[in-house]
Enzyme design. Structure first.
Site, PDB file in Angstrom:
ATOM      1  N   LYS A 170      -2.290  -2.317   7.454  1.00  0.00           N
ATOM      2  CA  LYS A 170      -3.711  -2.164   7.762  1.00  0.00           C
ATOM      3  C   LYS A 170      -4.128  -3.192   8.806  1.00  0.00           C
ATOM      4  CE  LYS A 170      -8.128  -1.520   5.382  1.00  0.00           C
ATOM      5  NZ  LYS A 170      -8.793  -1.545   4.058  1.00  0.00           N
ATOM      6  N   HIS A 196      -2.494   2.751  -5.841  1.00  0.00           N
ATOM      7  CA  HIS A 196      -3.189   1.500  -5.531  1.00  0.00           C
ATOM      8  C   HIS A 196      -3.423   0.659  -6.790  1.00  0.00           C
ATOM      9  CE1 HIS A 196      -4.741  -0.336  -1.902  1.00  0.00           C
ATOM     10  NE2 HIS A 196      -5.752  -0.831  -2.584  1.00  0.00           N
ATOM     11  N   TYR A 244      -9.858 -10.487  -7.519  1.00  0.00           N
ATOM     12  CA  TYR A 244      -8.882 -10.551  -8.611  1.00  0.00           C
ATOM     13  C   TYR A 244      -9.132 -11.736  -9.529  1.00  0.00           C
ATOM     14  CZ  TYR A 244      -6.716  -7.023  -5.757  1.00  0.00           C
ATOM     15  OH  TYR A 244      -6.499  -5.887  -5.029  1.00  0.00           O
ATOM     16  N   HIS A 292      -4.383  -9.443   3.380  1.00  0.00           N
ATOM     17  CA  HIS A 292      -5.829  -9.555   3.521  1.00  0.00           C
ATOM     18  C   HIS A 292      -6.172 -10.512   4.659  1.00  0.00           C
ATOM     19  CE1 HIS A 292      -6.598  -8.328  -0.958  1.00  0.00           C
ATOM     20  NE2 HIS A 292      -6.321  -7.310  -0.175  1.00  0.00           N
ATOM     21  N   ARG A 351       0.833  -1.193   0.000  1.00  0.00           N
ATOM     22  CA  ARG A 351       0.000   0.000   0.000  1.00  0.00           C
ATOM     23  C   ARG A 351       0.876   1.254   0.000  1.00  0.00           C
ATOM     24  NH1 ARG A 351      -2.316  -3.564   3.814  1.00  0.00           N
ATOM     25  NH2 ARG A 351      -4.397  -4.312   3.225  1.00  0.00           N
ATOM     26  N   ARG A 369      -0.850  -1.932  -6.943  1.00  0.00           N
ATOM     27  CA  ARG A 369      -1.148  -3.059  -6.037  1.00  0.00           C
ATOM     28  C   ARG A 369      -2.179  -3.994  -6.678  1.00  0.00           C
ATOM     29  NH1 ARG A 369      -1.422  -4.651  -0.481  1.00  0.00           N
ATOM     30  NH2 ARG A 369      -3.513  -5.107   0.273  1.00  0.00           N
TER      31      ARG A 369
END
Length: 285
Positions: A162, A228, A263, A254, A137, A231
């Site tokens: 995150k 982003h 994706y 994640h 990120r 990414r």
């Protein structure tokens, strides 16, 4: 909007810090409640459920804010009335917004190469290469430190990403070579990309965003590109190359595999349309 320190604001700040939320979340929640109070020109502890519903409808239908903005406001008000004022019944049935599902913008491999080739400065080339090659990120890039580079294991240590989680991201040999060039050119002491005016602070994210937009423009890319996007492209290209969705999700940080599964929709299965089997292609010449 001019903000002033009040006992209620400090009470909310304390409640947020006790729950160990990020400084960004703390700022957003306090800002959202301040906007709510400013709309009615009254202290939020003197406002009730009708005001909350009226304000949420106002920002959705009149201001037409995004889904994320609306839900951040709803979360902030839920938190304020539940944990600061101890009046949870006021927000018990206040709904959150339904997220519109959009597929992320993804660059092709050729577009990635063109983007990186169009970067003018060494610093920007290093930053954009690391963003794409590691799939990290924007904030994680800005906070990278020298000690986070593990060249023996070819890994980047991502600290407190995150959700306040540490993880490792892949370190490409190409990115490592550029990082070494950057070190020889600048000899950073701690942060890899320090702020120009204060080396103890990380580079502003706006600087990286601007570098990406300039590179995309110079490369002739018409898609809407942001840091982003690199990414998203990293994850999509890995899925297209056959990497397991769960493994990609771990690299991205994640918490749930369903977050990574988007994706698989960006990379549709390689199948032919049935029309191609029954109608021969026609020449366009």
């Amino acid at each position: 909007m001019v903000t002033t320190t009040t006992p209620l604001r400090e009470q909310m700040r304390l409640a947020l810090r006790i729950r160990n939320v990020s400084s960004r979340t703390e700022y957003i929640y306090i800002h959202m409640v301040a906007c709510f109070a400013a709309h009615f020109r009254r202290s939020p502890d003197r406002l009730g459920r009708p005001h909350i519903e009226q304000y949420l409808l106002f920002i959705r239908d009149v201001k037409k804010v995004s889904y994320c903005w609306y839900n951040q406001c709803a979360c902030a008000l839920h938190f304020f009335y539940r944990y600061v004022l101890d009046r949870p019944r006021l927000v018990q049935r206040i709904p959150y917004g339904h997220r519109e599902r959009h597929l992320p913008v993804v660059l092709s491999m050729d577009e990635i190469l063109a983007l990186l080739a169009a970067v003018r400065s060494l610093r920007d080339r290093v930053m954009l290469t690391v963003l794409y090659s590691a799939g990290i990120r924007l904030g994680e890039l800005c906070r990278l430190r020298l000690e986070d580079i593990d060249s023996s294991r070819m890994l980047l240590r991502i600290r407190q990403g995150k959700g306040h989680k540490d993880r490792f991201a892949p370190l490409s040999p190409i990115a490592l070579d550029l990082l070494r060039q950057w070190w020889r050119a600048t000899h950073p002491k701690d942060l890899l990309f320090p702020n120009q005016f204060d080396a103890s602070r990380p580079l502003s994210p706006a600087t990286v965003q601007r570098a990406v937009k300039v590179a995309a423009r110079d490369a002739g890319i018409t898609k809407r590109v942001s840091p982003h996007t690199l990414r998203h492209s990293f994850a999509t290209h890995l899925v297209e190359q056959g990497s397991a969705v769960r493994a990609v999700g771990v690299m991205l940080g994640h918490a749930h595999s369903r977050t990574t599964e988007i994706y698989t929709h960006v990379s549709p299965p390689q199948v032919r349309s049935p029309l191609d089997r029954i109608v021969p292609p026609t020449s366009t010449e």
